[in-house]
Design a protein around this motif. Structure first.
Motif, short mmCIF file in Angstrom:
data_model
loop_
_atom_site.label_atom_id
_atom_site.label_comp_id
_atom_site.label_asym_id
_atom_site.label_seq_id
_atom_site.Cartn_x
_atom_site.Cartn_y
_atom_site.Cartn_z
N ILE A 79 20.23 4.25 -24.04
CA ILE A 79 18.85 3.91 -23.71
C ILE A 79 18.74 2.52 -23.13
N LEU A 80 19.63 1.61 -23.51
CA LEU A 80 19.63 0.29 -22.90
C LEU A 80 20.00 0.39 -21.42
N SER A 81 21.01 1.19 -21.10
CA SER A 81 21.41 1.39 -19.70
C SER A 81 20.29 2.06 -18.90
N VAL A 82 19.61 3.02 -19.52
CA VAL A 82 18.49 3.69 -18.86
C VAL A 82 17.36 2.69 -18.61
N ALA A 83 17.08 1.84 -19.58
CA ALA A 83 16.02 0.84 -19.43
C ALA A 83 16.34 -0.13 -18.28
N ILE A 84 17.59 -0.57 -18.20
CA ILE A 84 18.00 -1.45 -17.10
C ILE A 84 17.77 -0.77 -15.76
N THR A 85 18.19 0.49 -15.65
CA THR A 85 18.04 1.24 -14.41
C THR A 85 16.58 1.40 -14.03
N ILE A 86 15.74 1.70 -15.01
CA ILE A 86 14.32 1.91 -14.74
C ILE A 86 13.63 0.61 -14.35
N MET A 87 13.96 -0.50 -15.01
CA MET A 87 13.34 -1.79 -14.66
C MET A 87 13.67 -2.18 -13.22
N ILE A 88 14.92 -2.01 -12.84
CA ILE A 88 15.33 -2.32 -11.46
C ILE A 88 14.59 -1.42 -10.48
N SER A 89 14.46 -0.14 -10.83
CA SER A 89 13.77 0.82 -9.96
C SER A 89 12.29 0.46 -9.80
N VAL A 90 11.65 0.05 -10.89
CA VAL A 90 10.23 -0.33 -10.85
C VAL A 90 10.02 -1.52 -9.92
N VAL A 91 10.88 -2.51 -10.05
CA VAL A 91 10.77 -3.71 -9.20
C VAL A 91 10.91 -3.34 -7.72
N LEU A 92 11.91 -2.53 -7.40
CA LEU A 92 12.10 -2.11 -6.02
C LEU A 92 10.91 -1.31 -5.50
N PHE A 93 10.35 -0.48 -6.37
CA PHE A 93 9.29 0.45 -5.98
C PHE A 93 7.98 -0.26 -5.70
N VAL A 94 7.63 -1.23 -6.55
CA VAL A 94 6.30 -1.83 -6.51
C VAL A 94 6.24 -3.13 -5.72
N SER A 95 7.34 -3.83 -5.63
CA SER A 95 7.33 -5.18 -5.04
C SER A 95 6.72 -5.28 -3.64
N PRO A 96 6.95 -4.32 -2.74
CA PRO A 96 6.40 -4.49 -1.38
C PRO A 96 4.90 -4.23 -1.27
N ILE A 97 4.21 -3.89 -2.33
CA ILE A 97 2.86 -3.33 -2.25
C ILE A 97 1.87 -4.23 -1.48
N PHE A 98 1.88 -5.53 -1.71
CA PHE A 98 1.00 -6.45 -1.00
C PHE A 98 1.70 -7.08 0.20
N LEU A 99 2.97 -7.41 0.00
CA LEU A 99 3.71 -8.13 1.04
C LEU A 99 3.82 -7.33 2.33
N LYS A 100 3.98 -6.02 2.20
CA LYS A 100 4.13 -5.17 3.38
C LYS A 100 2.93 -5.30 4.32
N ASP A 101 1.72 -5.25 3.75
CA ASP A 101 0.51 -5.36 4.58
C ASP A 101 0.36 -6.76 5.16
N ARG A 102 0.74 -7.79 4.36
CA ARG A 102 0.61 -9.15 4.85
C ARG A 102 1.54 -9.40 6.03
N MET A 103 2.77 -8.89 5.94
CA MET A 103 3.73 -9.11 7.02
C MET A 103 3.34 -8.34 8.28
N LYS A 104 2.59 -7.26 8.11
CA LYS A 104 2.08 -6.51 9.27
C LYS A 104 0.73 -7.04 9.75
N GLN A 105 0.25 -8.11 9.06
CA GLN A 105 -1.02 -8.76 9.38
C GLN A 105 -2.20 -7.78 9.32
N LEU A 106 -2.16 -6.94 8.27
CA LEU A 106 -3.24 -5.96 8.10
C LEU A 106 -4.36 -6.49 7.21
#
Length: 379
Positions: free
Chosen positions: A188-215
């Motif tokens: 479960i520790l290994s699963v938690a590590i994998t999920i935390m990394i996945s969450v960061v990758l998944f959510v991180s671009p949410i605002f930055l993507k629009d800002r970089m496209k000047q939307l």
């Protein structure tokens, strides 16, 4: 609702799903596979697992003194079986090794005798020899269970003593094999590590993507205006929920291959080496870890969205999050997941840490929202 759906589609793209698949594929083989593919991991872990199932079938989820007598009787029966086995083997009889006691006391300095010892254990892998060794270990733990708790009480810190006294009064002693719960904690520790990394990758671009496209300029002058910020946050949280649920379903499905369901009703204090603030069953402990992963996943998602709303580019985004991710994985997850109810951590630490991290994440989002409402789009 239409705007929320649109934001969800911007997060859940085929490129992002492909990236998540690749990351999880790699992390599965690096972190998770071993605890599934190699459980029980060799011997005596296999014998520990089998004897644990036998104990549950014969004695239920607890073992009293009469049941321990029966357990010793089974041990003595196996000793007789091994004596007969050794007496049927000319190679052992010729060396004077015709009883289990003599086998145990073989001179390891004598190469010829030690070769016979190793032959029975490793070349022929005789089940009875391995099982007797594990039964002796379990019998020793049972016979010394009160002494072990006395030592814990003697060495306990002030904040641990009341719990150890409570355990002694209620007779909460660990006497069942610990192989299953140790495997789950690592898994479960290994699963938690994998999920935390996945969450960061998944959510991180949410605002930055629009800002970089000047939307942002177009979005802020639209009918929904700056309220789009809240829609993005909600979309990020819903996406996090979907992602965590999907990954947990997949990885827990893999875990079912370990075939540990017969241990589900065993209170975790019955496992050797388990001293905790609370006494859930093994299944309840699994549920606690799942809830903790959800909680931590949402906290990580909130922090990732905060960073996404303030950094100017992806390089800064990655650089800003690396220390937090590394600290969480390298230090935090051990205490927030694996040792979540362990007596070796002060009882207040885990709930306080979760509450503090949640408040920080929510507080920063509220601050960012207030800032966005007053932000000059011409800046």
């Amino acid at each position: 609702m239409r705007i929320l759906w649109h934001e969800l589609k911007k997060i859940i793209t085929w490129k992002m799903l492909l990236l998540l698949f690749i990351v999880n594929f790699i992390l599965y083989f690096l972190l998770i596979e071993f605890d599934i593919e190699y459980f029980p991991n060799g011997r005596p872990a296999l014998d520990s697992y089998r004897i644990g199932i036998e104990m549950i079938e014969n004695y239920g989820t607890h073992m009293d003194e009469l049941e321990f007598v029966d357990f010793k009787r089974t041990y003595e029966t196996q000793v007789k079986e091994l004596n007969q086995f050794l007496q049927s083997r000319n190679d052992f009889v010729e060396e004077g090794i015709d009883t289990y006691e003599k086998f145990q006391n073989i001179d390891h300095e004598n190469d010829q005798l030690y070769a016979l010892h190793s032959k029975l254990f490793f070349e022929e892998s005789v089940d009875t020899v391995w099982e007797l060794q594990e039964r002796e270990r379990l019998m020793e733990f049972y016979e010394r269970k009160e002494e072990g708790l006395k030592i814990d009480l003697r060495d306990a810190k002030v904040w641990q003593k009341d719990r150890f006294l409570e355990m002694r009064e209620e007779g909460l002693y660990g006497v069942y094999p610990e192989v299953v719960i140790r495997n789950f904690k690592t898994f479960i520790l290994s699963v938690a590590i994998t999920i935390m990394i996945s969450v960061v990758l998944f959510v991180s671009p949410i605002f930055l993507k629009d800002r970089m496209k000047q939307l942002l300029y177009l979005q802020y002058t639209s009918k929904i205006g700056r309220n789009l910020y809240k829609s993005k946050v909600l979309a990020g949280l819903i996406s996090t929920l979907l992602l965590i649920t999907t990954l947990l379903v997949i990885y827990l499905s893999f875990y079912t291959l370990n075939d540990t369901s017969m241990y589900f009703d065993v209170p975790i204090h019955m496992f050797i080496g388990e001293s905790n603030w609370y006494d859930p069953t093994f299944f309840q402990f699994i549920v606690i870890n799942i809830v903790a992963i959800y909680a931590l996943g949402f906290i990580v998602a909130l922090l990732a969205m905060v960073f996404s709303s303030i950094v100017p580019n992806y390089i800064v985004l990655i650089g800003a999050q690396i220390p937090i991710i590394a600290g969480t994985i390298g230090y935090g997850l051990l205490y927030l997941i694996t040792l979540i109810i362990s007596i070796w951590i002060p009882q207040w630490v885990v709930p306080t840490t979760y509450s503090f991290m949640l408040l920080i994440g929510i507080g920063l989002l509220v601050y960012m929202w207030k800032r966005e409402k007053q932000r000059n789009i011409l800046e």
